[in-house]
Structure formats: structure tokens, C-alpha cells
Write a protein that holds these residues in place. Structure first.
Motif, PDB file in Angstrom:
ATOM      1  N   HIS A 241       0.812  -1.216   0.000  1.00  0.00           N
ATOM      2  CA  HIS A 241       0.000   0.000   0.000  1.00  0.00           C
ATOM      3  C   HIS A 241       0.846   1.266   0.000  1.00  0.00           C
ATOM      4  O   HIS A 241       0.295   2.366   0.135  1.00  0.00           O
ATOM      5  CB  HIS A 241      -0.953  -0.004   1.192  1.00  0.00           C
ATOM      6  N   GLU A 242       2.126   1.116  -0.162  1.00  0.00           N
ATOM      7  CA  GLU A 242       3.009   2.269  -0.309  1.00  0.00           C
ATOM      8  C   GLU A 242       4.207   1.830  -1.139  1.00  0.00           C
ATOM      9  O   GLU A 242       4.519   0.633  -1.215  1.00  0.00           O
ATOM     10  CB  GLU A 242       3.475   2.796   1.044  1.00  0.00           C
ATOM     11  N   PRO A 243       4.847   2.758  -1.826  1.00  0.00           N
ATOM     12  CA  PRO A 243       5.965   2.381  -2.701  1.00  0.00           C
ATOM     13  C   PRO A 243       7.088   1.691  -1.940  1.00  0.00           C
ATOM     14  O   PRO A 243       7.545   2.178  -0.905  1.00  0.00           O
ATOM     15  CB  PRO A 243       6.423   3.729  -3.273  1.00  0.00           C
ATOM     16  N   ARG A 244       7.508   0.530  -2.458  1.00  0.00           N
ATOM     17  CA  ARG A 244       8.626  -0.213  -1.879  1.00  0.00           C
ATOM     18  C   ARG A 244       9.651  -0.489  -2.971  1.00  0.00           C
ATOM     19  O   ARG A 244       9.292  -0.870  -4.085  1.00  0.00           O
ATOM     20  CB  ARG A 244       8.143  -1.546  -1.284  1.00  0.00           C
ATOM     21  N   GLN A 245      10.904  -0.321  -2.637  1.00  0.00           N
ATOM     22  CA  GLN A 245      11.948  -0.530  -3.634  1.00  0.00           C
ATOM     23  C   GLN A 245      12.085  -2.009  -3.954  1.00  0.00           C
ATOM     24  O   GLN A 245      11.977  -2.869  -3.075  1.00  0.00           O
ATOM     25  CB  GLN A 245      13.286   0.025  -3.143  1.00  0.00           C
ATOM     26  N   VAL A 246      12.277  -2.322  -5.227  1.00  0.00           N
ATOM     27  CA  VAL A 246      12.425  -3.703  -5.658  1.00  0.00           C
ATOM     28  C   VAL A 246      13.826  -3.929  -6.179  1.00  0.00           C
ATOM     29  O   VAL A 246      14.521  -3.001  -6.598  1.00  0.00           O
ATOM     30  CB  VAL A 246      11.398  -4.070  -6.753  1.00  0.00           C
ATOM     31  N   GLU A 247      14.229  -5.190  -6.142  1.00  0.00           N
ATOM     32  CA  GLU A 247      15.556  -5.561  -6.624  1.00  0.00           C
ATOM     33  C   GLU A 247      15.532  -5.683  -8.136  1.00  0.00           C
ATOM     34  O   GLU A 247      14.689  -6.359  -8.710  1.00  0.00           O
ATOM     35  CB  GLU A 247      15.983  -6.885  -5.998  1.00  0.00           C
ATOM     36  N   LEU A 248      16.468  -5.002  -8.778  1.00  0.00           N
ATOM     37  CA  LEU A 248      16.535  -5.017 -10.234  1.00  0.00           C
ATOM     38  C   LEU A 248      17.988  -4.939 -10.650  1.00  0.00           C
ATOM     39  O   LEU A 248      18.770  -4.168 -10.092  1.00  0.00           O
ATOM     40  CB  LEU A 248      15.749  -3.843 -10.816  1.00  0.00           C
ATOM     41  N   ALA A 249      18.336  -5.758 -11.645  1.00  0.00           N
ATOM     42  CA  ALA A 249      19.737  -5.884 -12.031  1.00  0.00           C
ATOM     43  C   ALA A 249      20.198  -4.795 -12.982  1.00  0.00           C
ATOM     44  O   ALA A 249      21.374  -4.737 -13.330  1.00  0.00           O
ATOM     45  CB  ALA A 249      19.977  -7.251 -12.672  1.00  0.00           C
ATOM     46  N   ALA A 250      19.274  -3.928 -13.451  1.00  0.00           N
ATOM     47  CA  ALA A 250      19.667  -2.910 -14.419  1.00  0.00           C
ATOM     48  C   ALA A 250      18.690  -1.758 -14.370  1.00  0.00           C
ATOM     49  O   ALA A 250      17.569  -1.882 -13.871  1.00  0.00           O
ATOM     50  CB  ALA A 250      19.712  -3.501 -15.827  1.00  0.00           C
ATOM     51  N   GLY A 251      19.127  -0.620 -14.886  1.00  0.00           N
ATOM     52  CA  GLY A 251      18.231   0.510 -15.027  1.00  0.00           C
ATOM     53  C   GLY A 251      17.145   0.178 -16.031  1.00  0.00           C
ATOM     54  O   GLY A 251      17.336  -0.641 -16.926  1.00  0.00           O
ATOM     55  N   SER A 252      15.980   0.800 -15.903  1.00  0.00           N
ATOM     56  CA  SER A 252      14.841   0.412 -16.724  1.00  0.00           C
ATOM     57  C   SER A 252      14.158   1.615 -17.333  1.00  0.00           C
ATOM     58  O   SER A 252      14.315   2.742 -16.867  1.00  0.00           O
ATOM     59  CB  SER A 252      13.841  -0.380 -15.883  1.00  0.00           C
ATOM     60  N   GLY A 253      13.384   1.379 -18.392  1.00  0.00           N
ATOM     61  CA  GLY A 253      12.727   2.478 -19.049  1.00  0.00           C
ATOM     62  C   GLY A 253      11.271   2.264 -19.354  1.00  0.00           C
ATOM     63  O   GLY A 253      10.532   3.214 -19.482  1.00  0.00           O
ATOM     64  N   VAL A 254      10.801   1.013 -19.464  1.00  0.00           N
ATOM     65  CA  VAL A 254       9.424   0.723 -19.861  1.00  0.00           C
ATOM     66  C   VAL A 254       8.859  -0.372 -18.965  1.00  0.00           C
ATOM     67  O   VAL A 254       9.525  -1.375 -18.702  1.00  0.00           O
ATOM     68  CB  VAL A 254       9.356   0.275 -21.333  1.00  0.00           C
ATOM     69  N   VAL A 255       7.626  -0.188 -18.508  1.00  0.00           N
ATOM     70  CA  VAL A 255       6.924  -1.216 -17.749  1.00  0.00           C
ATOM     71  C   VAL A 255       5.669  -1.608 -18.514  1.00  0.00           C
ATOM     72  O   VAL A 255       4.938  -0.744 -19.010  1.00  0.00           O
ATOM     73  CB  VAL A 255       6.527  -0.711 -16.351  1.00  0.00           C
ATOM     74  N   ALA A 256       5.423  -2.906 -18.651  1.00  0.00           N
ATOM     75  CA  ALA A 256       4.214  -3.403 -19.305  1.00  0.00           C
ATOM     76  C   ALA A 256       3.554  -4.425 -18.401  1.00  0.00           C
ATOM     77  O   ALA A 256       4.161  -5.440 -18.068  1.00  0.00           O
ATOM     78  CB  ALA A 256       4.556  -4.029 -20.657  1.00  0.00           C
ATOM     79  N   SER A 257       2.309  -4.146 -17.991  1.00  0.00           N
ATOM     80  CA  SER A 257       1.612  -5.057 -17.091  1.00  0.00           C
ATOM     81  C   SER A 257       0.117  -4.889 -17.286  1.00  0.00           C
ATOM     82  O   SER A 257      -0.405  -3.783 -17.218  1.00  0.00           O
ATOM     83  CB  SER A 257       1.987  -4.756 -15.636  1.00  0.00           C
ATOM     84  N   ASN A 258      -0.581  -5.994 -17.562  1.00  0.00           N
ATOM     85  CA  ASN A 258      -2.019  -5.921 -17.781  1.00  0.00           C
ATOM     86  C   ASN A 258      -2.733  -7.094 -17.141  1.00  0.00           C
ATOM     87  O   ASN A 258      -3.929  -7.243 -17.265  1.00  0.00           O
ATOM     88  CB  ASN A 258      -2.318  -5.877 -19.287  1.00  0.00           C
ATOM     89  N   GLY A 259      -1.985  -7.973 -16.474  1.00  0.00           N
ATOM     90  CA  GLY A 259      -2.557  -9.124 -15.787  1.00  0.00           C
ATOM     91  C   GLY A 259      -1.820  -9.313 -14.473  1.00  0.00           C
ATOM     92  O   GLY A 259      -1.589  -8.351 -13.738  1.00  0.00           O
TER      93      GLY A 259
END
Length: 346
Positions: free
Chosen positions: A23-41
Motif C-alpha cells: 500500500h506504499e511504494p517499496r523498492q524492488v531488486e533489479l539488475a539494471a536501469g529500466s525504461g518501460v513497464v508493461a503489465s495488464n494481468g
């Protein structure tokens, strides 16, 4: 880049292994910088600036281009080191475009009982395969969008092609399951977006066409903005054309022109023309995130899973501030009750 996510997480689609809603922003582990998010399910794709593809969440049908039922954190997926230029996620399927400079290849993965994979009626499920004979020779992909069960691809010549469930007219004249790519818009398109059961096509002058479901007033585009209508378009100079499940949102000069359903507060809560001007906008299934030049991120709409931040309200009908970036804001994304923010790392 530091990436934060919040909202629905029952399948770890937030890339948070707990499997609990946030219910609040939490940092996630990611191996690289990112530019696009796609999520519909219940899965998420993330594409970085170097063409590397990452996925998290439900993978029960192979929609993450990987093995295993669930990816609890972001993992790099795709075909080896091949460069990905575009990605989109439907309900239980995904679409990616590989292009190493020699020509694009469109690949799909997941569950496609209504043709969502574009692989033909004998292949309703796949962990990753190329869509045959697409795009047409000499053409490149400019944009990919996915609805609940259909896909729309904008090519560099302004044509829009699609496949999947077309029973509501979201693929033009191709009604019912469409197992292979078909041309649904002959040319002149500059942007495409997919709602739950409709497709939005926009030209460079701000003219809008809506293919598919006519519920919620989706075809009631602003006067002068419909394709072929006379006079100047009020959407001229648009910078973004997006769709929720039952809404259309066009950003013009930092303000959002939106229409469609509003039972869950999906439309921007402007009052008498008041409200901030936005530099970034991300439209999810039934909620929206929008950021201002000073790094403040606001949310509104259906927020039952925390995707509109804390507070306990299921429906947010105000510009609710959910984040204030201390470093430059680089990423804003919204999916099916999920929200994503990326900022420059300290």
C-alpha cells in the motif's frame, strides 16, 4: 535507477517476493536501469534502455518467456542476448519485439485461447515463439499495445495490425478469434492503445478513432477529434495517448483529456479547470499515475490493492500525492492494480 512498486501482488507481479499487496511504494531488486513497464494481468515486463527484458510474477502459461510457475523477483528473460525494442502484456500473454538492426521479429508467449498469441489455432499456448510473416517485409515496429485478449501493433508506415479476440470490433472487420495478424487500420496512425475490449488509433493531428466496444461513451470523443471530422482537433499537440480497461486518456499541454467509465474514479478529478500540469502519465486498468515537473507523483481511481497509495479508500476521486522524488523521475508505470515509479539512484 531505483525502482519502487505498490499495489496488487498476489502473484509477485510487483517483483516483491512476499506475495502480499503493498500500500506504499517499496523498492524492488533489479539488475539494471529500466525504461518501460508493461503489465495488464498478474505478470510484469520491464525493458531497460539497453534492450534487456526482465519479468516478474505469474508464469503459469509461460507468459514471462521463462520456466517456473512464478518469478518472485525480476529475472532477465527472452532469447539470449537479443535486443528487445518493444514489449506489451495482456491478461495471460506477452508480446516482445526483437530487433538487432537486421529487421524486427515479433514473438509471443503465454495463453491465447482467442488468438492472443498470433500463432494460429493449433498453438493456443507457448513459452515463446515467433509470429510468422510479420511484420510485412521492409516494415519496422513503432509501437505495441495489448488489451485483455487482443494485440495492436503500429508499423512505421502508419498501418495498425492486430490479432486476438475481435468479437467486439476491436480488430475492425476481423470479428471473433483472429489467429493471425490482420491489418485493422490502413495508414496514417501515429499512436495506438488498447483498452479491455477496444482499440484507440490516433493520428499526428490529434484525430482519434475508437474500434470496438461502445460502452461507457468510449466513442464519444471530443468534438472535432474523431477521424474524418471537420475542423481543428482539440487534441492537436498531444504527447501521449493511453487507455485503461474502460477509459481513454490523451495528454495535451500537460493536461489530461479523458473519457469513458468513471464509476471507480478513473477520470482525472479536475475541478473548474484546476489541477497540476503533468510531465509523465501512466494509465493502468482502472487507475492513473501522473507526475509533475518537481517530481511529485499523484494517483487516482480504483485503489483497493494499494495501487493508489495508503489511506484505505477504495475509490480515489482526488489528486492523491503518493510519492515525491528526491532525484530525477525516470520511470512511471501502471498495470492491473499495480503502480511503478523509477528515480535516478543516489
Amino acid at each position: 535507477m531505483d525502482v519502487f512498486s505498490f499495489g496488487s501482488n498476489s502473484s509477485c507481479q510487483l517483483a516483491q517476493p512476499s506475495g502480499e499487496d503493498a500500500h506504499e511504494p517499496r523498492q524492488v531488486e533489479l539488475a539494471a536501469g529500466s525504461g518501460v513497464v508493461a503489465s495488464n494481468g498478474n505478470h510484469t515486463l520491464m525493458l531497460d534502455g539497453d534492450g534487456r527484458l526482465f519479468a516478474a510474477g505469474c508464469n503459469s502459461h509461460g507468459q514471462c518467456f521463462a520456466d517456473g510457475a512464478v518469478l518472485p523477483q525480476f529475472a532477465r528473460v527472452g532469447a539470449g542476448d537479443r535486443r528487445v525494442t518493444h514489449c506489451a502484456g495482456g491478461w495471460a500473454f506477452s508480446v516482445v519485439v526483437y530487433d538487432d538492426g537486421t529487421g524486427p521479429e515479433v514473438h509471443t508467449a503465454g495463453h491465447g485461447p482467442a488468438g492472443e498469441l498470433g500463432l494460429g489455432p493449433t498453438t493456443p499456448q507457448s513459452r515463446g515463439a515467433r509470429v510468422a510473416e510479420f511484420p510485412p517485409a521492409g516494415r519496422r515496429v513503432a509501437q505495441v499495445a495489448a488489451g485483455m485478449a487482443h494485440v495492436a501493433v503500429l508499423l512505421d508506415d502508419g498501418q495498425v495490425w492486430g490479432w486476438g479476440n475481435g468479437r467486439k470490433g476491436q480488430l475492425g472487420d476481423a470479428r471473433g478469434p483472429c489467429w493471425r495478424p490482420v491489418c485493422v487500420w490502413p495508414g496514417g496512425a501515429a499512436a495506438v492503445a488498447c483498452g479491455r475490449e477496444f482499440t484507440v488509433v490516433a493520428d499526428a493531428a490529434g484525430k482519434i478513432a475508437v474500434l470496438g466496444a461502445a460502452k461507457h461513451g468510449l466513442h464519444d470523443v471530443p468534438a472535432g477529434a474523431a477521424m474524418g471530422s471537420p475542423g481543428p482537433s482539440p487534441l492537436a499537440g498531444w504527447t501521449s495517448v493511453q487507455a485503461g480497461w474502460t477509459t481513454i486518456h490523451v495528454v495535451v499541454d500537460g493536461r489530461i483529456v479523458a473519457w469513458g467509465a468513471n464509476g471507480h474514479g478513473q477520470l482525472p478529478p479536475y475541478a473548474a479547470g484546476d489541477g497540476p500540469r503533468f510531465t509523465r502519465v501512466a494509465v493502468g486498468s482502472e487507475h492513473t499515475l501522473a507526475a509533475t515537473a518537481d517530481g511529485r507523483v499523484y494517483a487516482w481511481g480504483w485503489g483497493e490493492h494499494g495501487n493508489c497509495g495508503p489511506g484505505g479508500d477504495v475509490v480515489i476521486r482526488r489528486f492523491a500525492e503518493v510519492f515525491c522524488a528526491r532525484t530525477p523521475l525516470l520511470l512511471l508505470g501502471a498495470g492491473c492494480a499495480t503502480s511503478w515509479i523509477g528515480v535516478a539512484a543516489l
